[in-house]
Design an enzyme around this catalytic site. Sequence first.
Site, short mmCIF file in Angstrom:
data_model
loop_
_atom_site.label_atom_id
_atom_site.label_comp_id
_atom_site.label_asym_id
_atom_site.label_seq_id
_atom_site.Cartn_x
_atom_site.Cartn_y
_atom_site.Cartn_z
N ASP A 12 -3.36 -8.60 -16.06
CA ASP A 12 -2.61 -8.07 -17.21
C ASP A 12 -3.40 -6.83 -17.58
OD1 ASP A 12 -1.91 -7.36 -19.88
OD2 ASP A 12 -0.92 -9.30 -20.03
N HIS A 13 -2.90 -5.67 -17.20
CA HIS A 13 -3.78 -4.50 -17.28
C HIS A 13 -4.15 -4.13 -18.71
CE1 HIS A 13 -0.02 -2.15 -17.80
NE2 HIS A 13 -0.77 -1.21 -18.31
N HIS A 70 1.58 -8.49 -22.12
CA HIS A 70 0.68 -7.58 -22.85
C HIS A 70 0.63 -7.85 -24.36
CE1 HIS A 70 0.92 -5.73 -19.04
NE2 HIS A 70 1.97 -4.96 -19.25
N ALA A 104 0.81 -1.23 0.00
CA ALA A 104 0.00 0.00 0.00
C ALA A 104 0.84 1.28 0.00
CB ALA A 104 -0.93 0.00 1.22
N THR A 105 2.13 1.15 0.29
CA THR A 105 2.97 2.36 0.26
C THR A 105 3.75 2.44 -1.06
OG1 THR A 105 4.73 1.12 1.37
CG2 THR A 105 3.28 2.43 2.77
N GLU A 110 6.55 3.37 -26.17
CA GLU A 110 6.54 4.27 -25.00
C GLU A 110 7.60 5.34 -25.18
OE1 GLU A 110 5.67 2.47 -21.05
OE2 GLU A 110 6.87 0.86 -21.89
N LYS A 130 4.07 7.81 -27.57
CA LYS A 130 3.43 6.80 -26.72
C LYS A 130 2.19 6.34 -27.47
CE LYS A 130 1.61 4.74 -23.04
NZ LYS A 130 2.13 3.45 -22.59
N ALA A 187 0.19 1.26 -6.04
CA ALA A 187 -0.96 1.65 -5.23
C ALA A 187 -1.24 3.14 -5.43
CB ALA A 187 -0.68 1.35 -3.76
N LYS A 188 -0.17 3.91 -5.40
CA LYS A 188 -0.32 5.37 -5.50
C LYS A 188 -0.84 5.78 -6.87
CE LYS A 188 3.36 7.96 -5.96
NZ LYS A 188 4.63 8.59 -5.67
N ASP A 239 8.94 -7.94 -19.71
CA ASP A 239 8.11 -6.86 -19.16
C ASP A 239 6.86 -6.62 -20.02
OD1 ASP A 239 7.71 -4.68 -17.29
OD2 ASP A 239 8.19 -3.31 -18.95
N1 LIG Z 1 4.55 0.39 -10.56
C1 LIG Z 1 4.02 0.03 -11.72
O1 LIG Z 1 3.74 0.83 -12.61
C2 LIG Z 1 3.75 -1.41 -11.98
C3 LIG Z 1 4.01 -2.37 -11.02
N2 LIG Z 1 3.71 -3.69 -11.27
C4 LIG Z 1 3.97 -4.72 -10.28
O2 LIG Z 1 3.32 -4.39 -9.05
C5 LIG Z 1 4.07 -4.85 -7.95
C6 LIG Z 1 4.38 -3.67 -7.04
O3 LIG Z 1 5.07 -2.70 -7.77
P1 LIG Z 1 5.42 -1.25 -7.20
O4 LIG Z 1 4.28 -0.69 -6.46
O5 LIG Z 1 5.97 -0.51 -8.35
O6 LIG Z 1 6.60 -1.59 -6.20
P2 LIG Z 1 7.20 -0.66 -5.04
O7 LIG Z 1 8.59 -1.12 -4.85
O8 LIG Z 1 6.93 0.76 -5.27
O9 LIG Z 1 6.34 -1.11 -3.77
C7 LIG Z 1 6.52 -2.35 -3.12
C8 LIG Z 1 5.59 -2.42 -1.93
O10 LIG Z 1 5.83 -3.63 -1.25
C9 LIG Z 1 5.97 -3.35 0.15
N3 LIG Z 1 6.83 -4.38 0.74
C10 LIG Z 1 8.07 -4.73 0.34
N4 LIG Z 1 8.55 -5.71 1.13
C11 LIG Z 1 7.58 -6.00 2.04
C12 LIG Z 1 7.47 -6.92 3.11
N5 LIG Z 1 8.44 -7.77 3.43
N6 LIG Z 1 6.33 -6.92 3.83
C13 LIG Z 1 5.32 -6.07 3.53
N7 LIG Z 1 5.35 -5.20 2.51
C14 LIG Z 1 6.47 -5.15 1.78
C15 LIG Z 1 6.59 -1.97 0.16
O11 LIG Z 1 6.32 -1.27 1.36
P3 LIG Z 1 7.33 -1.14 2.60
O12 LIG Z 1 8.67 -0.83 2.04
O13 LIG Z 1 6.72 -0.04 3.42
O14 LIG Z 1 7.25 -2.45 3.26
C16 LIG Z 1 5.79 -1.29 -0.95
O15 LIG Z 1 4.54 -0.87 -0.47
C17 LIG Z 1 5.32 -5.52 -8.54
O16 LIG Z 1 5.07 -6.87 -8.73
C18 LIG Z 1 5.44 -4.84 -9.91
O17 LIG Z 1 6.13 -5.63 -10.83
C19 LIG Z 1 3.13 -4.07 -12.44
C20 LIG Z 1 2.85 -3.15 -13.43
C21 LIG Z 1 3.16 -1.77 -13.29
O1 LIG Z 2 3.26 -3.36 -17.39
C1 LIG Z 2 3.88 -2.40 -17.80
O2 LIG Z 2 3.23 -1.49 -18.55
C2 LIG Z 2 3.71 -0.17 -18.69
C3 LIG Z 2 2.97 0.44 -19.88
O3 LIG Z 2 1.59 0.46 -19.60
P1 LIG Z 2 0.63 1.51 -20.30
O4 LIG Z 2 -0.71 1.15 -19.80
O5 LIG Z 2 1.11 2.86 -19.87
O6 LIG Z 2 0.79 1.34 -21.77
C4 LIG Z 2 5.20 -0.15 -18.90
O7 LIG Z 2 5.67 1.19 -18.84
C5 LIG Z 2 5.88 -0.94 -17.81
O8 LIG Z 2 7.28 -1.02 -18.07
C6 LIG Z 2 5.32 -2.34 -17.73
O9 LIG Z 2 5.82 -2.98 -16.56
#
Ligand SMILES: NC(=O)C1=CN([C@@H]2O[C@H](COP(=O)(O)OP(=O)(O)OC[C@H]3O[C@@H](n4cnc5c(N)ncnc54)[C@H](OP(=O)(O)O)[C@@H]3O)[C@@H](O)[C@H]2O)C=CC1
Ligand SMILES: O=C1O[C@H](COP(=O)(O)O)[C@@H](O)[C@H](O)[C@H]1O
Length: 510
Positions: free
Chosen positions: A182-183, A245, A14-15, A221, A351, A19-20, A240
Amino acid sequence: MLPAQGAVYYLFGATGDLAKRKLFPALFSLYKEGKLSDNFAVIGLARRSRTKEQFREDVYESITEFCRYKVDDVELWNRFAEHFEYMPLDINNVEAFRDLNRLTSELDARFNIPGNRLFYLALAPSLFGPVSFNLRDGGLLESTGWRRVIIEKPFGYDLPSAQELNNQLSQVFKEEEIYRIDHYLGKEMVQNIQVIRFANAFFEPLWNNNYIANVQITLSETVGVEERGGYYDKSGALRDMTQNHMLQMLTMIAMEPPSSLIGEHIRDEKVKVLRSLRPYATSEEVKKNVIRGQYAAGKQQNEELPAYRAEDSVNPESATETYLAAKVAVDNFRWAGVPFYIRTGKRLPVKTTEVVIEFKSMPQNVLFAQRHDLAPNLLVIRVNPMEGIYIKINAKTPGADNSVQPVAMEFCQSCQIGLNTPEAYERLIHDAARGDSTYFTRWDEVAQAWEFVDRIAAAWKENTDDLKLYPAGSWGPEAADELLARDGFHWWPVNGQEEDKVIWVTSSAK
Ligand SMILES: NC(=O)C1=CN([C@@H]2O[C@H](COP(=O)(O)OP(=O)(O)OC[C@H]3O[C@@H](n4cnc5c(N)ncnc54)[C@H](OP(=O)(O)O)[C@@H]3O)[C@@H](O)[C@H]2O)C=CC1
Ligand SMILES: O=C1O[C@H](COP(=O)(O)O)[C@@H](O)[C@H](O)[C@H]1O
């Protein structure tokens, strides 16, 4: 559409960034549109310490920055925010899951929730297994209602690791409880592919190798790897974007009509396409049919951009591909002989996500074709950021001399209803909460896709001499053009690229 049944939503990670940028805004949009019933609760979970108030503030900021709806109604916001709780929790600490179970009981009672549980794992894949076991051992799966788990990508690194992950999840959840996200499958126009194909008498009869010359799928992109260098350097464009996708989009284009619109029937047809992908038999075949590139320093709209190897958390000698183009064959009766060209890359000039269906040419020796260089007909499906479809046909140039010009007839969805269609995450969270897994990937699809991709990865591992550098801001290695030129084709310009000699017939602004 009816609101989803009441449930507790557990947001692991969630952090984090996802999530954000995506999950909080999606939940707010669903709430605003009445798609979440009032009996729900969201529990944010991560190691960081946040109070409930701080967490709600985080959610507010995320929505203000990233949501398609503004937070302009204070009362609505307050009602929404009341459903949000936060609990610091380390995935590896089973005791914390027992506390989580106690908090859940309180929330069930407070919001009159009938025991339904939706676990969203926005976490690194290495945590998917441990979190599932601790959900079980912490007693969180012992409720009276349904339980579902949404798993973020990447689902594994290759087939063996995906298999291991799946084995771990299957010890805790049934396949029908696992929602692999798979978004791209949540995008409006990707879902529209089925409607375009199966609801139009002038497309479906032509949708085969008698009439289609080739299919082109582009996911380009402008961004680089941003803050995700550490993850991306181990993943690259193959894992990736392609394994998931791109291949998912290909299945939507190539699948047979399903026997019904039931999710399982659609997924049955998609997996058949994946099974029909012709594997590259040798490393030579990979080299010939799959082009890889990596961005070097370059310029985009006058901005100097660093090389991939100079990005944060990237190995300065990295051979990871940030660009991939491939010629893919679908060996079945419908598609025998029709190449599918797919390409994706970072730091490209625009893009865009687009599919081009190029139809076969008219006989070259009769009538107009004798005198004119007729352009082939195209059907173009624009997925992102513009949404719509257009067809390119030949028509008479107004005037006397029977000359022919290409014209494009367009349905520009985003011009008409704005760029405000539901975000993919919104739709998919809502689907999962309603128990509809149509647009999530089933295990057999994931496994087939890995099988196809693993051969490419294995060939690439042997040596890296075919990795081509391309300047950031360019369209990638020239070899990607040669891939099509060999077959007498070329990449059609995508949205944002210069189009020449086409007259647009459109009622909406371009
Ligand atoms: N960001 C994106 O655009 C995309 C992300 N994803 C996938 O989504 C997933 C999350 O990505 P993203 O949000 O970018 O990753 P981040 O690194 O930003 O966030 C990871 C999260 O996991 C938490 N975390 C890590 N270790 C632990 C632990 N041991 N216990 C509890 N919580 C933990 C962290 O919080 P804290 O450090 O406070 O514990 C944080 O909230 C990944 O699988 C990524 O591949 C897929 C597509 C796009
Ligand atoms: O899953 C992913 O998708 C994004 C691209 O998504 P889009 O909806 O903005 O087209 C990509 O940037 C990222 O590397 C990949 O993990």
